[in-house]
Design an enzyme around this catalytic site. Structure first.
Site, PDB file in Angstrom:
ATOM      1  N   TYR A 135       0.820  -1.217   0.000  1.00 19.48           N
ATOM      2  CA  TYR A 135       0.000   0.000   0.000  1.00 19.48           C
ATOM      3  C   TYR A 135       0.853   1.267   0.000  1.00 19.48           C
ATOM      4  O   TYR A 135       0.383   2.340   0.359  1.00 19.48           O
ATOM      5  CB  TYR A 135      -0.896   0.025   1.247  1.00 19.48           C
ATOM      6  CG  TYR A 135      -2.195  -0.743   1.155  1.00 19.48           C
ATOM      7  CD1 TYR A 135      -2.235  -2.053   0.702  1.00 19.48           C
ATOM      8  CD2 TYR A 135      -3.393  -0.148   1.555  1.00 19.48           C
ATOM      9  CE1 TYR A 135      -3.426  -2.758   0.645  1.00 19.48           C
ATOM     10  CE2 TYR A 135      -4.591  -0.850   1.496  1.00 19.48           C
ATOM     11  CZ  TYR A 135      -4.601  -2.150   1.044  1.00 19.48           C
ATOM     12  OH  TYR A 135      -5.788  -2.848   0.996  1.00 19.48           O
ATOM     13  N   LYS A 185       5.413 -15.027   1.517  1.00 17.81           N
ATOM     14  CA  LYS A 185       5.279 -15.634   0.178  1.00 17.81           C
ATOM     15  C   LYS A 185       6.675 -15.614  -0.428  1.00 17.81           C
ATOM     16  O   LYS A 185       6.887 -15.168  -1.554  1.00 17.81           O
ATOM     17  CB  LYS A 185       4.266 -14.846  -0.669  1.00 17.81           C
ATOM     18  CG  LYS A 185       3.864 -15.543  -1.969  1.00 17.81           C
ATOM     19  CD  LYS A 185       3.135 -16.859  -1.764  1.00 17.81           C
ATOM     20  CE  LYS A 185       2.918 -17.566  -3.087  1.00 17.81           C
ATOM     21  NZ  LYS A 185       2.336 -18.915  -2.920  1.00 17.81           N
ATOM     22  N   ASP A 218      -0.988 -18.357   1.007  1.00 18.44           N
ATOM     23  CA  ASP A 218      -2.040 -19.248   0.496  1.00 18.44           C
ATOM     24  C   ASP A 218      -2.332 -20.364   1.498  1.00 18.44           C
ATOM     25  O   ASP A 218      -3.494 -20.715   1.746  1.00 18.44           O
ATOM     26  CB  ASP A 218      -1.642 -19.812  -0.887  1.00 18.44           C
ATOM     27  CG  ASP A 218      -0.166 -20.198  -0.976  1.00 18.44           C
ATOM     28  OD1 ASP A 218       0.638 -19.734  -0.134  1.00 18.44           O
ATOM     29  OD2 ASP A 218       0.197 -20.976  -1.875  1.00 18.44           O
ATOM     30  N   ASP A 242      -4.929  -7.474   4.676  1.00 20.13           N
ATOM     31  CA  ASP A 242      -6.249  -7.015   4.231  1.00 20.13           C
ATOM     32  C   ASP A 242      -7.071  -8.194   3.718  1.00 20.13           C
ATOM     33  O   ASP A 242      -8.250  -8.358   4.065  1.00 20.13           O
ATOM     34  CB  ASP A 242      -6.072  -5.967   3.133  1.00 20.13           C
ATOM     35  CG  ASP A 242      -7.410  -5.415   2.665  1.00 20.13           C
ATOM     36  OD1 ASP A 242      -8.220  -5.041   3.526  1.00 20.13           O
ATOM     37  OD2 ASP A 242      -7.650  -5.378   1.446  1.00 20.13           O
ATOM     38  N   ASP A 246     -10.461 -10.489   5.555  1.00 19.93           N
ATOM     39  CA  ASP A 246     -11.797 -10.718   4.983  1.00 19.93           C
ATOM     40  C   ASP A 246     -12.198 -12.178   5.175  1.00 19.93           C
ATOM     41  O   ASP A 246     -13.382 -12.474   5.366  1.00 19.93           O
ATOM     42  CB  ASP A 246     -11.864 -10.312   3.504  1.00 19.93           C
ATOM     43  CG  ASP A 246     -12.559  -8.954   3.334  1.00 19.93           C
ATOM     44  OD1 ASP A 246     -12.283  -8.069   4.181  1.00 19.93           O
ATOM     45  OD2 ASP A 246     -13.359  -8.792   2.401  1.00 19.93           O
TER      46      ASP A 246
HETATM   47  N1  GGG Z   1     -14.282   0.983   7.405  1.00 21.10           N
HETATM   48  C1  GGG Z   1     -13.436   1.698   6.579  1.00 21.10           C
HETATM   49  C2  GGG Z   1     -13.611   1.356   5.146  1.00 21.10           C
HETATM   50  O1  GGG Z   1     -14.339   1.988   4.437  1.00 21.10           O
HETATM   51  N2  GGG Z   1     -12.930   0.281   4.723  1.00 21.10           N
HETATM   52  C3  GGG Z   1     -13.075  -0.214   3.400  1.00 21.10           C
HETATM   53  C4  GGG Z   1     -11.796  -0.357   2.648  1.00 21.10           C
HETATM   54  O2  GGG Z   1     -11.830  -0.576   1.456  1.00 21.10           O
HETATM   55  N3  GGG Z   1     -10.648  -0.226   3.282  1.00 21.10           N
HETATM   56  C5  GGG Z   1      -9.427  -0.388   2.645  1.00 21.10           C
HETATM   57  C6  GGG Z   1      -8.403  -1.028   3.485  1.00 21.10           C
HETATM   58  O3  GGG Z   1      -8.561  -1.137   4.689  1.00 21.10           O
HETATM   59  O4  GGG Z   1      -7.404  -1.437   2.912  1.00 21.10           O
END
Ligand code: GGG
Length: 347
Positions: A135, A185, A218, A242, A246
């Site tokens: 990032y 990785k 992975d 990130d 999820d």
């Molecule tokens: N809750 C904050 C938000 O809108 N997160 C969504 C998002 O796409 N965040 C990017 C990230 O954390 O990399």
């Protein structure tokens, strides 16, 4: 009476709905436990961008610097502003400017919440590096729109950045069950991730009480689904963290339960607390967004402000609420009803 100044950035879509809910719970907690929260709301968002051409004013960072903490909802309204513009205009500059290098994301099932897995007894703390890596924003495009087009995006891993996030992971593991999973990785990424692995091995010598294992990203993704109970603390680079979180959100029942804290461990600048989810335009302002991720993030804020008892009681109220089945089935209970139940359970 102790008083904390909180910058409120509800942002876009359901960010507005869930931040209002979280604030209601946090104000009640403050009243119950003898401290004050003084909130100042900022309208920085995609609609602010439409009016001003910026996601926040030029002096936005300096404005926020004086606050004790920041509570953020969600950022993004892709129909009006490209996500790459909204993210790089608000959320990422705050994380970087305030050196909030540790993004902490807890993944466990709340009582009464059914996840998609057979395994129910897992408690994972993901630590995502939050200021550099994939990032970093370093790169560029040339020959745009032609057949010779080139896009370059460079990940940046500094020794200081890698060392501090790995040490943070080791410390968290030491304070929990003593197990650290370091995400790599290095078979494919032969510079950055080999360096990450070397640093993991080097620092392990300082934490003999922590068992550290390096997993390819992975394999770790699969492990979060097949054997989540085998994991304790997970430390990962920005993008890997990130994506893995999820999965963490999915196995804990969905993004409506996934909380996060962007921490400046040195406390040299405010930390920021936000649900992991985005703005969910499809359900914005319908009154059905689950506020639990935002409320849990608010509890993490109280903990960071060293209001430990209040933080624990907010989580107990959330757990008592979900144990009754409130807020456990998507769309069944309104944002308002879930919030009211949590407030009522807050003693
Ligand atoms: N809750 C904050 C938000 O809108 N997160 C969504 C998002 O796409 N965040 C990017 C990230 O954390 O990399």
């Amino acid at each position: 009476m102790k008083s904390y100044s909180i910058a409120l950035i509800p942002g876009d879509g359901i960010g507005r709905d869930v931040t209002a809910a979280a604030w209601t719970v946090l104000e009640k907690a403050a009243g119950n436990f003898g401290f004050a929260l003084v909130g100042t709301e900022f309208p920085w968002s995609c609609s602010f961008f439409k009016d001003t051409g910026r996601m926040m004013p030029e002096d936005g960072i300096e404005t926020l610097r004086g606050f004790d903490a920041i509570l953020l909802g969600a950022v993004g309204w892709p129909a009006a502003v490209p996500d790459s513009v909204s993210l790089h205009g608000l959320l990422l500059p705050i994380r970087k400017a305030f050196v909030q290098y540790a993004n902490i994301r807890p993944h466990r099932l709340l009582p009464g919440v059914t996840g998609p897995l057979r395994a129910e007894r897992f408690d994972i703390l993901c630590i995502r590096e939050n200021t550099e890596g994939e990032y970093s924003g370093a790169g560029g495009r040339v020959h745009q729109g032609t057949l010779d087009e080139v896009a370059v995006e460079t990940s940046i891993f500094t020794r200081a950045g890698v060392e501090r996030i790995l040490r943070f992971g080791f410390e968290q593991a030491r304070s929990r069950r003593g197990k650290l999973a370091s995400v790599t990785k290095s078979n494919a990424q032969k510079y950055s991730m080999v360096f990450w692995d070397e640093m993991t091995r080097k620092l392990a010598a300082d934490y003999p009480d922590v068992t550290v294992t390096s997993y390819h990203v992975d394999a770790l993704a699969a492990r979060m689904i097949m054997a989540p109970e085998s994991l304790d603390v997970v430390v990962a680079s920005n993008l890997f963290g990130d994506i893995l979180t999820d999965i963490g959100a999915a196995i804990q029942g969905g993004l409506g339960y996934a909380a996060s804290a962007n921490i400046n461990p040195d406390r040299s600048a405010p930390s920021m607390f936000e649900p992991v989810h985005g703005s969910a335009p499809d359900i914005a302002h319908l009154g059905i967004a689950n506020p639990i991720a935002a409320i849990w993030s608010g509890a993490m804020m109280l903990d960071h402000l060293r209001e430990k008892v209040a933080a624990e009681r907010v989580m107990k109220a959330v757990e008592a609420t979900t144990a009754k089945g409130i807020g456990t089935i998507p769309g069944k209970d309104s944002t308002e009803a879930i919030t009211a139940a949590i407030v009522a359970a807050l003693t």
